[in-house]
Design a protein around this motif. Structure first.
Motif, PDB file in Angstrom:
ATOM      1  N   TRP A 375       0.319  -1.158   0.263  1.00 30.01           N
ATOM      2  CA  TRP A 375       0.104  -0.204   0.128  1.00 30.01           C
ATOM      3  C   TRP A 375       1.067   1.133  -0.183  1.00 30.01           C
ATOM      4  O   TRP A 375       0.745   1.935  -0.779  1.00 30.01           O
ATOM      5  N   LEU A 376       2.203   1.071   0.527  1.00 29.96           N
ATOM      6  CA  LEU A 376       2.389   2.437   0.504  1.00 29.96           C
ATOM      7  C   LEU A 376       3.510   2.542  -0.314  1.00 29.96           C
ATOM      8  O   LEU A 376       3.530   3.389  -1.011  1.00 29.96           O
ATOM      9  N   ASP A 377       4.072   1.306  -0.925  1.00 34.01           N
ATOM     10  CA  ASP A 377       5.001   1.532  -2.252  1.00 34.01           C
ATOM     11  C   ASP A 377       4.059   2.369  -3.903  1.00 34.01           C
ATOM     12  O   ASP A 377       4.105   3.166  -3.962  1.00 34.01           O
ATOM     13  N   LYS A 378       2.882   1.710  -3.488  1.00 30.22           N
ATOM     14  CA  LYS A 378       1.594   2.219  -4.655  1.00 30.22           C
ATOM     15  C   LYS A 378       2.030   3.555  -4.639  1.00 30.22           C
ATOM     16  O   LYS A 378       1.592   4.133  -5.256  1.00 30.22           O
ATOM     17  N   ARG A 379       1.851   4.062  -2.934  1.00 29.76           N
ATOM     18  CA  ARG A 379       1.393   5.475  -2.650  1.00 29.76           C
ATOM     19  C   ARG A 379       2.624   6.066  -3.328  1.00 29.76           C
ATOM     20  O   ARG A 379       2.669   8.239  -3.686  1.00 29.76           O
ATOM     21  N   MET A 380       3.944   6.112  -3.297  1.00 26.93           N
ATOM     22  CA  MET A 380       5.325   7.037  -2.827  1.00 26.93           C
ATOM     23  C   MET A 380       5.842   6.479  -4.798  1.00 26.93           C
ATOM     24  O   MET A 380       6.427   7.085  -4.705  1.00 26.93           O
ATOM     25  N   LEU A 382       3.567   7.026  -7.041  1.00 27.32           N
ATOM     26  CA  LEU A 382       3.047   7.903  -8.468  1.00 27.32           C
ATOM     27  C   LEU A 382       4.257   9.903  -7.695  1.00 27.32           C
ATOM     28  O   LEU A 382       3.984  10.126  -8.255  1.00 27.32           O
ATOM     29  N   ARG A 383       5.461   9.727  -6.545  1.00 24.02           N
ATOM     30  CA  ARG A 383       6.281  10.399  -6.499  1.00 24.02           C
ATOM     31  C   ARG A 383       8.026   9.647  -6.557  1.00 24.02           C
ATOM     32  O   ARG A 383       8.554  10.765  -7.382  1.00 24.02           O
ATOM     33  N   VAL A 384       8.029   8.977  -6.147  1.00 23.29           N
ATOM     34  CA  VAL A 384       9.685   8.483  -6.797  1.00 23.29           C
ATOM     35  C   VAL A 384       9.288   7.268  -8.095  1.00 23.29           C
ATOM     36  O   VAL A 384       9.273   6.184  -7.466  1.00 23.29           O
ATOM     37  N   ASP A 385      10.205   7.217  -9.154  1.00 25.94           N
ATOM     38  CA  ASP A 385       9.781   6.369 -10.438  1.00 25.94           C
ATOM     39  C   ASP A 385      11.423   5.296  -9.985  1.00 25.94           C
ATOM     40  O   ASP A 385      10.844   3.974  -9.824  1.00 25.94           O
ATOM     41  N   ASN A 386      12.904   5.412  -9.356  1.00 33.68           N
ATOM     42  CA  ASN A 386      13.620   4.615  -8.772  1.00 33.68           C
ATOM     43  C   ASN A 386      13.272   3.889  -7.669  1.00 33.68           C
ATOM     44  O   ASN A 386      13.385   3.916  -6.825  1.00 33.68           O
ATOM     45  N   LYS A 414      11.437  22.403  -1.399  1.00 33.59           N
ATOM     46  CA  LYS A 414      11.451  24.235  -0.950  1.00 33.59           C
ATOM     47  C   LYS A 414      12.722  24.498  -1.301  1.00 33.59           C
ATOM     48  O   LYS A 414      13.580  25.853  -1.069  1.00 33.59           O
ATOM     49  N   ASN A 415      14.296  23.754   0.079  1.00 32.70           N
ATOM     50  CA  ASN A 415      15.009  24.220   0.123  1.00 32.70           C
ATOM     51  C   ASN A 415      16.139  23.782  -0.671  1.00 32.70           C
ATOM     52  O   ASN A 415      17.330  23.729  -0.783  1.00 32.70           O
ATOM     53  N   GLY A 416      15.774  23.275  -2.153  1.00 33.27           N
ATOM     54  CA  GLY A 416      16.664  23.197  -3.713  1.00 33.27           C
ATOM     55  C   GLY A 416      17.396  22.045  -3.257  1.00 33.27           C
ATOM     56  O   GLY A 416      18.189  21.717  -4.031  1.00 33.27           O
ATOM     57  N   LYS A 417      16.500  20.895  -2.818  1.00 36.62           N
ATOM     58  CA  LYS A 417      17.371  19.507  -2.691  1.00 36.62           C
ATOM     59  C   LYS A 417      16.286  18.690  -3.983  1.00 36.62           C
ATOM     60  O   LYS A 417      15.065  19.322  -3.843  1.00 36.62           O
ATOM     61  N   ASP A 418      16.680  17.119  -3.996  1.00 40.19           N
ATOM     62  CA  ASP A 418      16.101  16.693  -5.078  1.00 40.19           C
ATOM     63  C   ASP A 418      15.115  15.235  -3.533  1.00 40.19           C
ATOM     64  O   ASP A 418      15.428  14.932  -2.912  1.00 40.19           O
ATOM     65  N   PRO A 419      13.828  16.089  -4.147  1.00 38.56           N
ATOM     66  CA  PRO A 419      12.668  15.022  -3.853  1.00 38.56           C
ATOM     67  C   PRO A 419      12.468  13.695  -3.460  1.00 38.56           C
ATOM     68  O   PRO A 419      11.600  13.612  -2.921  1.00 38.56           O
ATOM     69  N   LYS A 420      12.801  13.588  -4.947  1.00 38.74           N
ATOM     70  CA  LYS A 420      13.061  11.897  -5.073  1.00 38.74           C
ATOM     71  C   LYS A 420      14.401  11.240  -4.551  1.00 38.74           C
ATOM     72  O   LYS A 420      14.724  10.129  -4.994  1.00 38.74           O
TER      73      LYS A 420
END
Length: 473
Positions: A375-380, A382-386, A414-420
């Motif tokens: 369930w967590l992996d399915k939702r994540m 959508l945001r993290v491809d790798n 927001k702080n210029g880092k990669d969120p993925k």
């Protein structure tokens, strides 16, 4: 033959070849090693080490990675401020070649300090001392005679003449037996066995498959606790230094290791580690046939269930096992202060959501936990491809909740880092989400979080998983 050999040696000393595909020079038939030292290791952030797999140096017991070498390495890397990456290989010659080519930084084994090896690598200060001993079988009919000393066991090295002795290929035991053959003026038939470690050969002696082998006395004494029908009282060498090996070009690394070893081997902590693996007979229970990677090959009594339920998710069963160890230490009845229960520490509401009726049932609990991970992996997803990166986000979410991880991703962006990307990006903001400047930020929706726990949770599971992959294949 000696004249021809002398001519060949002279030619090799005069010639320098650059014909290798890698472009490395070959001098005296030894390939020039790479230059990679302490500064580069610090920049990489991890020390890559090879060690061997046996009941003293590196193994798993009831899900816990253990071993004399592993504990020394953890202490050293903590002192050095880098992560530890462990590779397993019992092939000494391969390890030396991998060291010189730059695949690894350090050989952390009980390496006997020899002149022959010293031509290729540098030895550290010794971490212990041992001598080589003959391992031979005590026949049942000779038990009483063995106790009194009047038996057919070999006690004089001269009696090794004509005997066949099996040893690990490329080990210092081969060199010692060849030298001993010259010393006694007679032949010893030395059989080198590839892909076998000294401890496995001891087992073959105990089972009567072979008559003799050679190993270091400290390892022989440990194995005497497991095999009462072996004799280890006949030395074939003087005491030898046991050390680690580094590249000749790694002078700074060598100096740091030596300074640390000199201090650490005098400490109370080192004495505890040494006694734990070499002197304490009560520690022999760790070779329990059920839950030792050397014997039964099991992480826990629930391995079969974990393997079966892991078929429902695209995760290695050993990764699930590493997570379960982190959650419950494989104790199905355990309950946390917050109310989480069972092997995968499911909250009652989570258990109900994923169809778990009996939360302390190992199979139901694991099945529910894996459904939660999916369930967590399915939702994540959508945001993290790798997938490799997403794994870290999912593990953190399993521990602290999806909302806090999403907050950390928003802070990173927001702080210029990669969120993925987890390491050095999102993990930093989750770790520091207990600070007001972060949990009060307008992009944060789930408020305060004690971020150190999920930060360590991810690191410790992945580190344990690497050990499981090393030792459970």
């Amino acid at each position: 033959m000696r004249v021809v050999a002398g001519v060949i040696t002279l030619l090799l000393m005069l010639l320098v070849s650059c014909d290798e595909p890698s472009g490395k020079k070959v001098v005296n038939n030894i390939e020039e090693e790479v230059a990679f030292d302490l500064d580069e290791i610090h920049k990489r952030g991890r020390l890559i080490v090879v060690t061997d797999y046996n009941s003293t140096n590196y193994f798993i017991y009831k899900g816990t990675p253990m071993g004399y070498q592993l504990e020394l390495l953890n202490e050293f890397c903590n002192n050095l401020g880098v992560k530890l990456e462990v590779i397993v290989s019992n092939d000494v010659e391969k390890n030396i070649n991998d060291l010189r080519s730059g695949k690894i930084d350090l050989i952390a084994q009980n390496l006997a300090v020899t002149r022959e090896r010293g031509r290729k690598i540098q030895f550290t200060e010794p971490h212990t001392y041992s001598r080589q001993v003959l391992v031979q079988r005590i026949e049942d009919k000779d038990q009483e005679k063995a106790r009194t000393g009047f038996n057919d066991l070999i006690r004089n090295q001269l009696d090794l003449a004509g005997k066949t002795i099996y040893v690990q290929k490329g080990s210092s035991y081969v060199t010692r037996l060849n030298n001993l053959s010259d010393e006694i003026g007679d032949s010893i038939n030395v059989v080198e066995i590839p892909d076998y470690e000294a401890e496995q050969l001891i087992g073959l002696v105990a089972e009567g498959e072979i008559s003799y082998t050679i190993c270091d006395e400290i390892l022989a004494r440990v194995n005497k606790n497991y095999y009462e029908n072996i004799d280890i009282e006949t030395p074939i060498s003087f005491p030898q230094k046991m050390a680690w090996g580094v590249r000749k070009s790694s002078k700074d690394l060598l100096q740091v290791i030596n300074n640390w070893l000199i201090r650490f081997t005098k400490s109370a902590k080192y004495n505890i580690i040494y006694k734990k693996y070499f002197l304490n007979r009560r520690s022999t229970h760790i070779v329990d046939a059920g839950y030792n990677s050397l014997k039964g090959g099991l992480v826990s009594e629930f391995d079969d269930i974990i393997k079966k339920e892991s078929e429902n998710i695209d995760w290695d069963w050993k990764l699930i096992a590493a997570l379960i160890y982190q959650e419950s230490r494989f104790l199905p009845e355990i309950k946390s202060w917050a109310g989480a229960q069972g092997l995968m520490q499911l909250m009652p509401a989570t258990a109900q959501k994923f169809g778990v009726n009996n939360i302390t049932s190992p199979q139901e609990n694991i099945r529910g936990g894996i459904k939660f991970i999916k369930w967590l992996d399915k939702r994540m997803a959508l945001r993290v491809d790798n997938p490799e990166e997403r794994l870290k986000f999912v593990l953190a979410s399993y521990n602290v909740g999806l909302g806090h991880v999403l907050d950390a991703m928003r802070l990173a962006e927001k702080n210029g880092k990669d969120p993925k990307v987890w390491e050095g990006n999102v993990d930093y903001y989750l770790l520091n989400k207990s600070q007001p400047k972060y949990f009060n930020d307008p992009v944060v929706e789930f408020g305060y979080c004690r971020g150190k726990e999920p930060y360590l949770y991810v690191n410790e599971i992945l580190e344990r998983y690497e050990h499981y992959k090393n030792l459970m294949e």
